[in-house]
Write a protein that holds these residues in place. Structure first.
Motif, mmCIF file in Angstrom:
data_model
loop_
_atom_site.group_PDB
_atom_site.id
_atom_site.type_symbol
_atom_site.label_atom_id
_atom_site.label_comp_id
_atom_site.label_asym_id
_atom_site.label_seq_id
_atom_site.Cartn_x
_atom_site.Cartn_y
_atom_site.Cartn_z
ATOM 1 N N VAL A 128 -6.784 12.043 -3.592
ATOM 2 C CA VAL A 128 -6.602 11.144 -4.464
ATOM 3 C C VAL A 128 -6.889 9.647 -4.146
ATOM 4 O O VAL A 128 -7.359 8.900 -4.896
ATOM 5 C CB VAL A 128 -5.149 11.327 -5.176
ATOM 6 N N LEU A 129 -6.345 9.174 -3.133
ATOM 7 C CA LEU A 129 -6.630 7.947 -2.450
ATOM 8 C C LEU A 129 -8.174 7.695 -2.251
ATOM 9 O O LEU A 129 -8.811 6.647 -2.457
ATOM 10 C CB LEU A 129 -5.972 7.676 -1.260
ATOM 11 N N PRO A 171 0.714 -1.168 -0.062
ATOM 12 C CA PRO A 171 0.005 0.082 0.041
ATOM 13 C C PRO A 171 0.753 1.244 -0.001
ATOM 14 O O PRO A 171 0.473 2.218 -0.459
ATOM 15 C CB PRO A 171 -0.933 -0.206 1.289
ATOM 16 N N GLY A 172 2.159 1.263 0.608
ATOM 17 C CA GLY A 172 2.936 2.456 0.482
ATOM 18 C C GLY A 172 3.224 2.782 -0.849
ATOM 19 O O GLY A 172 3.327 4.121 -1.186
ATOM 20 N N ASN A 173 3.231 1.852 -1.779
ATOM 21 C CA ASN A 173 3.424 2.299 -3.397
ATOM 22 C C ASN A 173 2.329 2.897 -3.717
ATOM 23 O O ASN A 173 2.458 3.702 -4.683
ATOM 24 C CB ASN A 173 3.871 1.030 -4.088
ATOM 25 N N ILE A 174 1.357 2.453 -3.341
ATOM 26 C CA ILE A 174 0.128 3.302 -3.987
ATOM 27 C C ILE A 174 -0.170 4.492 -3.552
ATOM 28 O O ILE A 174 -0.269 5.666 -4.135
ATOM 29 C CB ILE A 174 -1.421 2.318 -3.313
ATOM 30 N N PHE A 207 -5.629 -2.567 0.505
ATOM 31 C CA PHE A 207 -6.138 -1.267 0.233
ATOM 32 C C PHE A 207 -7.639 -1.303 0.807
ATOM 33 O O PHE A 207 -8.512 -1.995 0.199
ATOM 34 C CB PHE A 207 -5.972 -0.551 -0.979
ATOM 35 N N PRO A 208 -8.217 -0.262 1.237
ATOM 36 C CA PRO A 208 -7.324 1.056 2.040
ATOM 37 C C PRO A 208 -6.420 0.504 2.969
ATOM 38 O O PRO A 208 -6.518 -0.722 3.458
ATOM 39 C CB PRO A 208 -8.323 1.884 2.876
#
Length: 258
Positions: free
Chosen positions: A56-57, A15-18, A41-42
């Motif tokens: 954005v997320l 998720p860090g890359n997202i 995710f989330p």
């Protein structure tokens, strides 16, 4: 114009890359994020790495397959660092940005930039759903980029070319507090006073002999002439000369102290 450009992340495992990709997108004016079957995710790690790009997320769309992510797209570009057996149109990020902006200007256009998994990228089947492959020309022996970094490269190229097409500046000048005064160029008269002051100080400190000038002063004139001094810079230089005279016991007017 970039509102119809979406970033599609396929099967992202961390998720860090997202979050990092979301931050890269917002930095460059992209806001559509589509996640294809993300592993986690989330997730708080995504928000932490987004560093302010939480909108954005929160607006990201989650779908099960790549086909769902691109079903309405008129242009699909997939990123790939590896050679494929079947030849496919390949472009670099700058060429890709040019093509995306051309397409984005068309009515009802929707464009997808597709990024694959962190460890293996896009599969052959997924790449075949893309009209073009985008290859970032990294070092051949270490060609795999971090996912967010790859998104940043393409988003940056889109931003730069978009600004250029709009005739907007692509760099910001630093403006000092007293910018209006500081940016006024020094006049020819002010420059001449500076050169006279400079010559005087060089003589006083023993660096310049008027009887044996050896082109020193013309060379200094040429040096400072290339800089195009403004008034603030001129004041700084004159101040340095004055303080030099004080340090050696000479008044600014050139008179010896009693």
């Amino acid at each position: 114009m970039l509102n119809n450009v979406r970033v599609v992340l396929v099967n992202t495992s961390h998720p860090g890359n997202i979050g990092g990709a979301a931050r890269a997108m917002k930095n460059m004016g992209l806001n559509q994020l589509v996640l294809v079957d993300p592993v986690r995710f989330p997730d708080p790690d995504a928000n932490s790495r987004a560093s302010g790009a939480d909108d954005v997320l929160s607006n990201a769309r989650i779908v099960a397959t790549l086909d769902e992510a691109i079903v309405d797209c008129t242009l699909v570009m997939g990123t790939s660092a590896r050679d494929r057996r079947i030849p496919w149109p390949v472009v670099d990020p700058r060429e890709a940005a040019d093509m995306v902006l051309d397409q984005a200007a068309l009515p009802e256009a929707q464009i997808a930039l597709v990024f694959g998994r962190e460890d293996s990228g896009l599969t052959t089947d997924e790449l075949q759903r893309c009209q073009y492959h985008v290859h970032i020309p990294s070092m051949p022996d270490f060609s795999s980029l971090n996912l967010a970094a790859a998104v940043q490269v393409l988003a940056y190229e889109l931003r730069m070319q978009g600004l250029q097409r709009e005739g907007a500046p692509t760099k910001m000048r630093k403006v000092e507090t007293t910018a209006v005064f500081n940016e006024i160029p020094a006049t020819a008269g002010e420059l001449e006073q500076f050169y006279q002051h400079l010559e005087q100080v060089l003589v006083e400190i023993g660096f310049h002999d008027p009887q044996k000038p050896r082109q020193l002063l013309p060379r200094l004139r040429r040096l400072y002439g290339r800089v195009h001094l403004n008034r603030m810079e001129m004041n700084i230089l004159r101040g340095i000369l004055t303080e030099t005279q004080k340090a050696i016991g000479v008044k600014a007017a050139g008179e010896r102290r009693p």
